[in-house]
Design an enzyme around this catalytic site. Structure first.
Site, PDB file in Angstrom:
ATOM      1  N   CYS A 166       9.334   1.436   3.518  1.00 40.19           N
ATOM      2  CA  CYS A 166       8.398   0.853   4.483  1.00 40.19           C
ATOM      3  C   CYS A 166       8.451  -0.673   4.464  1.00 40.19           C
ATOM      4  O   CYS A 166       8.086  -1.313   5.452  1.00 40.19           O
ATOM      5  CB  CYS A 166       6.978   1.338   4.212  1.00 40.19           C
ATOM      6  SG  CYS A 166       6.391   0.985   2.535  1.00 40.19           S
TER       7      CYS A 166
ATOM      8  N   ILE B  51      -8.703   7.111   0.997  1.00 41.17           N
ATOM      9  CA  ILE B  51      -9.106   8.284   0.221  1.00 41.17           C
ATOM     10  C   ILE B  51      -7.889   9.135  -0.137  1.00 41.17           C
ATOM     11  O   ILE B  51      -7.800   9.670  -1.252  1.00 41.17           O
ATOM     12  CB  ILE B  51     -10.151   9.117   0.990  1.00 41.17           C
ATOM     13  CG1 ILE B  51     -11.496   8.391   0.990  1.00 41.17           C
ATOM     14  CG2 ILE B  51     -10.298  10.507   0.387  1.00 41.17           C
ATOM     15  CD1 ILE B  51     -12.147   8.262  -0.380  1.00 41.17           C
TER      16      ILE B  51
ATOM     17  N   GLN C  23      13.270   5.185  -5.458  1.00 42.16           N
ATOM     18  CA  GLN C  23      13.879   5.100  -4.128  1.00 42.16           C
ATOM     19  C   GLN C  23      15.326   4.619  -4.216  1.00 42.16           C
ATOM     20  O   GLN C  23      16.200   5.100  -3.485  1.00 42.16           O
ATOM     21  CB  GLN C  23      13.041   4.174  -3.247  1.00 42.16           C
ATOM     22  CG  GLN C  23      11.659   4.737  -2.939  1.00 42.16           C
ATOM     23  CD  GLN C  23      10.710   3.701  -2.375  1.00 42.16           C
ATOM     24  OE1 GLN C  23      10.831   2.501  -2.636  1.00 42.16           O
ATOM     25  NE2 GLN C  23       9.720   4.145  -1.597  1.00 42.16           N
TER      26      GLN C  23
ATOM     27  N   GLU D 292      -6.737   6.981   5.020  1.00 42.08           N
ATOM     28  CA  GLU D 292      -5.591   6.568   4.211  1.00 42.08           C
ATOM     29  C   GLU D 292      -6.006   6.181   2.792  1.00 42.08           C
ATOM     30  O   GLU D 292      -5.339   6.550   1.820  1.00 42.08           O
ATOM     31  CB  GLU D 292      -4.888   5.389   4.893  1.00 42.08           C
ATOM     32  CG  GLU D 292      -3.629   4.927   4.200  1.00 42.08           C
ATOM     33  CD  GLU D 292      -2.955   3.790   4.953  1.00 42.08           C
ATOM     34  OE1 GLU D 292      -2.184   3.061   4.309  1.00 42.08           O
ATOM     35  OE2 GLU D 292      -3.202   3.627   6.163  1.00 42.08           O
TER      36      GLU D 292
ATOM     37  N   GLU E  53       5.630  -2.818  -8.611  1.00 47.93           N
ATOM     38  CA  GLU E  53       5.376  -1.409  -8.283  1.00 47.93           C
ATOM     39  C   GLU E  53       6.576  -0.555  -8.732  1.00 47.93           C
ATOM     40  O   GLU E  53       7.728  -0.955  -8.590  1.00 47.93           O
ATOM     41  CB  GLU E  53       5.088  -1.248  -6.787  1.00 47.93           C
ATOM     42  CG  GLU E  53       6.177  -1.754  -5.850  1.00 47.93           C
ATOM     43  CD  GLU E  53       7.145  -0.672  -5.436  1.00 47.93           C
ATOM     44  OE1 GLU E  53       6.929   0.483  -5.804  1.00 47.93           O
ATOM     45  OE2 GLU E  53       8.128  -0.999  -4.758  1.00 47.93           O
TER      46      GLU E  53
END
Length: 416
Positions: A50, A192, A118, A190, A112
Site C-alpha cells: 500500500c 476496530i 512482504q 477500520e 514496522e
C-alpha cells in the site's frame, strides 16, 4: 547498470498515485513472465504494497523511459506520471536501500515488521518465475539477515506506534495477558478491525462486536475468520457485564456507554475491574466513568501521547540500526566484489579472510579486556586488503594471460 531500484513510495507520491502504481498479484506474475521471456533484465523482483511499488533489478537492459511504458501496461499509472514520481537508486546505494526497506527503516510506520514478510513473498514469487537468481537472491537474503540483527540488537520494534496496537498493548499490560478475558468491541470500522486483529494475535478468544448495523459486524467477523458474536448497539447494556475490556470507535455524536449503564454492569460483575478504551471523537464512552471505582478509562488522547513517546523511542533505535545496515553493506560489497572475479582470486581472498579471522580470534583471547574489538577488526581488514591487493593484481594478469600453470603454482604456495 548492476543493482538497481526503481519505485514509487510514500516519500515521493500521494496515496492516489501509489494506488495507481500498484501491481496486483496477477499482474506481478504476468510482468515477471514477460520479463523472463523478453529478457528486459538479468534479474527482477517486484515489491508492491500500500505504501510502495518497487522493482529490484540486476542489469536492466532497457532505458528508464521505456521501462516506465512497460510499468504503465501492468498498472493504472501512465508513463509520464511514473517518471515524474519515480526514484532511482543504483549500485551499493541500492543494496543499502534494500537493507533499510527490509528493516522497516523506509516504512511509513518506522520499524514496522510486516515489510520483511512482504519482501520474502516477493522473492519467492520471483524465484518461482526464475527472475530472481544469484544477485537478487543474495541481496534479499542479506537484507533479511540485517533486519533480524536490527530487531534483535535494537528496540526498533519494541514500541507501539499505532493507536490500535497501543490499545492492545495497554490491555496486555493491565491484565498481564489477554487469553482468558472477554473483549467487547463497539463499532465495526477500520480502527476496530485493526484492534481486533491485534487482539487475535495477542491470544484473545472471546470477542463480541456491537455495531449500529449488525450485518457489518457479521461481515467483519467473517473477514477476521473468528468465532464471535454480533449485536446491535441497543444490546450494549446487556453486553457490558460480560466484558473485561471494552474498545469503542464509532461515528456516534453522543456517548453510547453511560455512567448509569456501567454502574449496573459493575454491580452484576461484583465490581470486577473493567478496562475501557475510547478511540472515538466525539467520545463513545462518557467521561463520567472515570469517577467510578474499578473502571480504567483511557481516551484517544491518552494513547496518542503513548504513540508519540514510542515514535521518538523508535527514532532513537533507528539511529542505532544504521550500524547494522552499514555492516550488512560491507558484507554485500565484499561478496559482490568476489562474485565479479575469477575462482583463483576468490580462493585467495577467502584464504586471507580465514587467516585474518583466526588472527583476530587469537589476539582477542590473549587480551584481558579494555580493547575495542571493532577497531581491531577494522585495522586487521585494512592490513589484509593492503597485502592482498598486489597479489590479486598479479593473479588477474596471470588469468588474463591464461597462465594456468603459474596460477596453480602460486596458489599452491599458500596451500590453497
Amino acid at each position: 547498470m548492476s543493482l538497481l531500484v526503481l519505485g514509487i513510495g510514500h516519500k515521493t507520491a500521494s496515496v492516489e498515485i501509489r494506488e495507481r502504481a500498484t501491481l496486483v498479484p496477477d499482474n506481478i506474475k504476468a510482468f515477471l513472465a514477460m520479463a523472463k521471456t523478453c529478457r528486459i533484465a538479468s534479474e527482477v523482483v517486484v515489491l508492491s504494497t500500500c505504501n510502495r511499488t518497487e522493482f529490484y533489478f540486476y542489469q536492466l537492459m532497457m532505458p528508464i523511459e521505456e521501462f516506465c511504458e512497460v510499468w504503465a501496461n501492468y498498472s493504472e499509472l501512465d508513463a509520464d506520471t511514473a517518471k515524474a514520481h519515480m526514484y532511482r537508486i543504483e549500485g551499493a546505494e541500492a543494496a543499502r536501500y534494500i537493507f533499510r526497506v527490509a528493516a522497516g527503516l523506509e516504512s511509513l510506520i518506522l520499524g514496522e515488521p510486516q515489510i520483511m514478510g512482504q519482501l520474502k513473498d516477493s522473492l519467492n514469487i520471483a524465484t518461482e518465475y526464475g527472475t530472481a537468481q544469484k544477485y537478487l537472491q543474495r541481496a534479499l537474503q542479506m537484507s533479511f539477515n540485517v533486519a533480524k540483527e536490527i530487531r534483535t540488537e535494537t528496540n526498533i520494534g519494541a514500541f507501539a506506534v499505532s493507536v490500535a496496537f497501543s490499545a492492545v498493548q495497554l490491555a496486555k499490560n493491565i491484565f498481564d495477558g489477554l487469553e482468558n478475558h472477554h473483549v467487547l468491541l463497539v463499532g465495526a470500522g477500520e480502527t476496530i478491525e485493526l484492534v481486533a486483529r491485534h487482539l487475535i494475535e495477542a491470544g484473545v478468544h472471546k470477542i463480541t462486536i456491537a455495531n449500529r448495523r449488525v450485518e457489518r459486524a457479521t461481515l467483519m467477523i467473517n473477514d477476521l475468520g473468528i468465532q464471535a458474536d454480533a449485536h446491535g448497539l441497543e444490546d450494549l447494556g446487556s453486553l457490558l457485564p460480560k466484558a473485561d475490556i471494552v474498545v469503542a470507535s464509532t461515528a456516534a455524536q453522543d456517548a453510547l456507554i453511560t455512567k448509569e449503564m456501567t454502574k449496573s454492569a459493575l454491580k452484576l460483575r461484583k465490581n470486577r475491574p473493567m478496562l475501557m478504551i475510547d478511540l472515538a471523537v466525539p467520545r463513545d464512552i462518557s467521561p463520567e466513568l472515570d469517577k467510578l471505582s474499578n473502571i480504567y478509562l483511557y481516551t484517544v488522547d491518552n494513547l496518542n501521547e503513548i504513540v508519540e513517546d514510542n515514535q521518538r523511542a523508535r527514532e532513537d533505535a533507528a539511529i542505532a540500526a544504521e550500524k547494522y545496515v552499514e555492516q550488512g553493506l560491507d558484507r554485500w560489497n565484499e561478496w559482490y566484489k568476489l562474485s565479479e572475479v575469477g575462482s583463483s582470486i576468490q580462493a585467495m581472498v577467502q584464504y586471507a579472510e580465514t587467516e585474518k579471522n583466526e588472527a583476530i580470534h587469537r589476539l582477542l583471547n590473549q587480551l584481558d579486556g579494555g580493547y575495542d574489538a571493532v577497531l581491531i577488526e577494522k585495522m586487521a581488514t585494512q592490513l589484509a586488503n593492503r597485502l592482498l591487493h598486489p597479489m590479486i593484481e598479479h593473479l588477474k594478469s596471470l588469468e588474463e594471460a591464461e597462465e594456468k600453470v603459474k596460477v596453480t603454482e602460486l596458489l599452491a604456495q599458500f596451500k590453497i
